[in-house]
Design an enzyme around this catalytic site. Structure first.
Site, mmCIF file in Angstrom:
data_model
loop_
_atom_site.group_PDB
_atom_site.id
_atom_site.type_symbol
_atom_site.label_atom_id
_atom_site.label_comp_id
_atom_site.label_asym_id
_atom_site.label_seq_id
_atom_site.Cartn_x
_atom_site.Cartn_y
_atom_site.Cartn_z
ATOM 1 N N SER A 1 -7.124 -10.360 -0.893
ATOM 2 C CA SER A 1 -6.341 -9.058 -1.699
ATOM 3 C C SER A 1 -5.055 -8.043 -0.426
ATOM 4 O O SER A 1 -3.667 -7.799 -0.740
ATOM 5 C CB SER A 1 -6.705 -8.272 -2.479
ATOM 6 O OG SER A 1 -7.326 -8.515 -3.950
ATOM 7 N N HIS B 1 -5.839 -2.479 0.005
ATOM 8 C CA HIS B 1 -4.346 -3.240 -0.616
ATOM 9 C C HIS B 1 -3.404 -2.402 0.038
ATOM 10 O O HIS B 1 -2.211 -2.921 0.725
ATOM 11 C CB HIS B 1 -4.645 -2.501 -2.083
ATOM 12 C CG HIS B 1 -5.712 -3.675 -2.454
ATOM 13 N ND1 HIS B 1 -5.502 -3.652 -3.402
ATOM 14 C CD2 HIS B 1 -6.758 -4.352 -1.944
ATOM 15 C CE1 HIS B 1 -6.529 -3.974 -4.391
ATOM 16 N NE2 HIS B 1 -7.136 -5.011 -3.351
#
Length: 223
Positions: A138, A196
């Site tokens: 991610s 992230h």
């Protein structure tokens, strides 16, 4: 559609899918050795986490917690990756991908270490942090998203969860703000929102550092 996938994106897709299914055959071994464990145990007699190995900062990107986790990350790589690889070149794209994934792990680790430093070492919460690893691509995918938003800001995206087309630059900004909110508010426990954000920040810095956001008569700066 599939014949338009660029070489490095194809290799990354194959590698992630292959590692996922291999990890299903020896789940405990793969997750114990190739997931990313927080390296530092602040305040503990054992300063370095015995679960941590230096290669985990790269291998964790190829580990995923489930088929849904794998699909969402590989879908992002599939949709946005080939355009960026064509723009950057295969080697530079791979370098960018790996560095943004590393940046995601570093930021998440720094914040985890700070949180653990505020806990009692003998507490359950402290040791839960120490033995809970991070997995997934991610952070690198968020690096890809910010690159797409910077390099192709006015491309309109039609998203399943958004009723109208939205320009890439606005999508990246809104997604980044959501991740910041989700991370600070503690939403979706088990999701590394700050990883992230680490991918976004690292990607943005790399784009600035190496001039990939600047078009000129000579193309763009080499790195």
């Amino acid at each position: 559609m599939f014949d338009r996938i660029t070489p490095m994106v194809k290799n990354l897709l194959i590698a992630n899918i292959a590692v996922f299914f291999l990890s299903m055959l020896a789940r405990q071994f793969f997750y114990a050795n190739f997931s990313f464990f927080n390296p530092i145990l602040p305040g503990s007699d054992e300063l370095i986490n015995p679960n941590f190995h230096f290669w985990q900062i790269i291998t964790y990107m190829f580990m995923h917690g489930g088929i849904g986790h794998l699909f969402s990350n590989m879908f992002g790589l599939f949709i946005f990756g080939s355009t960026l690889e064509t723009y950057m070149g295969s080697k530079k794209f791979l370098t960018y991908y790996i560095i943004t994934g590393i940046g995601a792990a570093v930021l998440n680790s720094l914040l985890n270490t700070y949180e653990m430093s505020q806990m009692v070492v003998e507490s359950e919460a402290y040791w839960r942090q120490a033995v809970t690893p991070m997995v997934g691509a991610s952070g690198a995918i968020f690096g890809i998203l910010v690159a797409f938003g910077v390099l192709f800001p006015n491309v309109e995206l039609m998203l399943l969860f958004f009723p109208v087309p939205i320009k890439a630059k606005y999508f990246v900004i809104l997604y980044g703000l959501y991740e910041l909110y989700a991370g600070t508010a503690g939403l979706q426990q088990g999701v590394a929102h700050f990883a992230h954000i680490g991918g976004l920040i690292t990607g943005f810095i790399l784009l600035k550092m190496f001039g990939f956001d600047q078009r000129s008569t000579g193309g763009f700066r080499r790195w």
